[in-house]
Design a protein around this motif. Structure first.
Motif, mmCIF file in Angstrom:
data_model
loop_
_atom_site.group_PDB
_atom_site.id
_atom_site.type_symbol
_atom_site.label_atom_id
_atom_site.label_comp_id
_atom_site.label_asym_id
_atom_site.label_seq_id
_atom_site.Cartn_x
_atom_site.Cartn_y
_atom_site.Cartn_z
ATOM 1 N N GLU A 16 -2.789 -3.157 4.504
ATOM 2 C CA GLU A 16 -2.720 -1.856 5.162
ATOM 3 C C GLU A 16 -3.738 -1.829 6.293
ATOM 4 N N GLY A 17 -3.524 -0.953 7.257
ATOM 5 C CA GLY A 17 -4.375 -0.889 8.445
ATOM 6 C C GLY A 17 -5.849 -0.727 8.151
ATOM 7 N N GLY A 18 -6.202 0.117 7.222
ATOM 8 C CA GLY A 18 -7.603 0.333 6.884
ATOM 9 C C GLY A 18 -8.256 -0.886 6.272
ATOM 10 N N ALA A 19 -7.456 -1.758 5.678
ATOM 11 C CA ALA A 19 -7.999 -2.968 5.053
ATOM 12 C C ALA A 19 -8.608 -3.891 6.108
ATOM 13 N N ILE A 20 -7.952 -4.020 7.239
ATOM 14 C CA ILE A 20 -8.460 -4.891 8.306
ATOM 15 C C ILE A 20 -9.824 -4.389 8.782
ATOM 16 N N SER A 21 -9.949 -3.090 8.965
ATOM 17 C CA SER A 21 -11.236 -2.513 9.394
ATOM 18 C C SER A 21 -12.317 -2.757 8.352
ATOM 19 N N THR B 292 -7.036 -11.073 -5.789
ATOM 20 C CA THR B 292 -7.139 -11.099 -7.249
ATOM 21 C C THR B 292 -7.159 -9.681 -7.815
ATOM 22 N N ILE B 293 -7.964 -8.819 -7.223
ATOM 23 C CA ILE B 293 -8.033 -7.422 -7.673
ATOM 24 C C ILE B 293 -6.680 -6.742 -7.496
ATOM 25 N N GLN C 289 -0.788 -4.123 -7.508
ATOM 26 C CA GLN C 289 -0.565 -3.489 -6.215
ATOM 27 C C GLN C 289 0.295 -4.392 -5.344
ATOM 28 N N HIS C 290 1.091 -3.789 -4.488
ATOM 29 C CA HIS C 290 1.921 -4.558 -3.565
ATOM 30 C C HIS C 290 1.272 -4.691 -2.200
ATOM 31 N N CYS C 291 0.269 -3.865 -1.942
ATOM 32 C CA CYS C 291 -0.460 -3.903 -0.675
ATOM 33 C C CYS C 291 -1.957 -3.891 -0.953
ATOM 34 N N ILE C 292 -2.692 -4.540 -0.064
ATOM 35 C CA ILE C 292 -4.145 -4.531 -0.129
ATOM 36 C C ILE C 292 -4.630 -3.437 0.822
ATOM 37 N N ASN C 293 -5.350 -2.464 0.265
ATOM 38 C CA ASN C 293 -5.848 -1.359 1.079
ATOM 39 C C ASN C 293 -7.375 -1.436 1.180
ATOM 40 N N ALA C 294 -7.957 -0.503 1.895
ATOM 41 C CA ALA C 294 -9.407 -0.503 2.103
ATOM 42 C C ALA C 294 -10.156 -0.356 0.785
ATOM 43 N N GLU C 295 -9.616 0.390 -0.155
ATOM 44 C CA GLU C 295 -10.266 0.581 -1.450
ATOM 45 C C GLU C 295 -10.388 -0.756 -2.199
ATOM 46 N N ILE C 296 -9.353 -1.555 -2.154
ATOM 47 C CA ILE C 296 -9.385 -2.869 -2.798
ATOM 48 C C ILE C 296 -10.376 -3.780 -2.074
ATOM 49 N N ILE C 297 -10.413 -3.711 -0.757
ATOM 50 C CA ILE C 297 -11.376 -4.508 0.004
ATOM 51 C C ILE C 297 -12.798 -4.120 -0.374
#
Length: 72
Positions: free
Chosen positions: A20-25, A47-48, A54-62
């Motif tokens: 997701e976009g926030g993940a890159i930031s 891994t998390i 989850q199907h997407c990696i978001n900022a929370e996971i990062i």
């Protein structure tokens, strides 16, 4: 940095669409562009994400992955 992350995902058989976009930031903020930090962070984030089904990696996971890195 985005190109680097996408390239690594493609090499692993993944797609840019899982980020997701926030993940890159969040990745940029934590890694400061350091390739080793990016690789380690993404390994933990994937891994998390898998553990949470989850199907997407978001900022929370990062951020969870960054916290793991800080504890290591």
């Amino acid at each position: 940095m985005t190109d680097y992350i996408c390239h690594k995902l493609e090499l692993a058989g993944g797609s840019r669409s899982i980020l997701e976009g926030g993940a890159i930031s969040a990745i940029h903020g934590y890694s400061e562009g350091n390739a080793r930090k990016i690789d380690n962070l993404m390994t933990d984030a994937l891994t998390i994400g898998a553990q949470q089904e989850q199907h997407c990696i978001n900022a929370e996971i990062i951020m969870a992955a960054a916290n793991n890195q800080a504890l290591a």
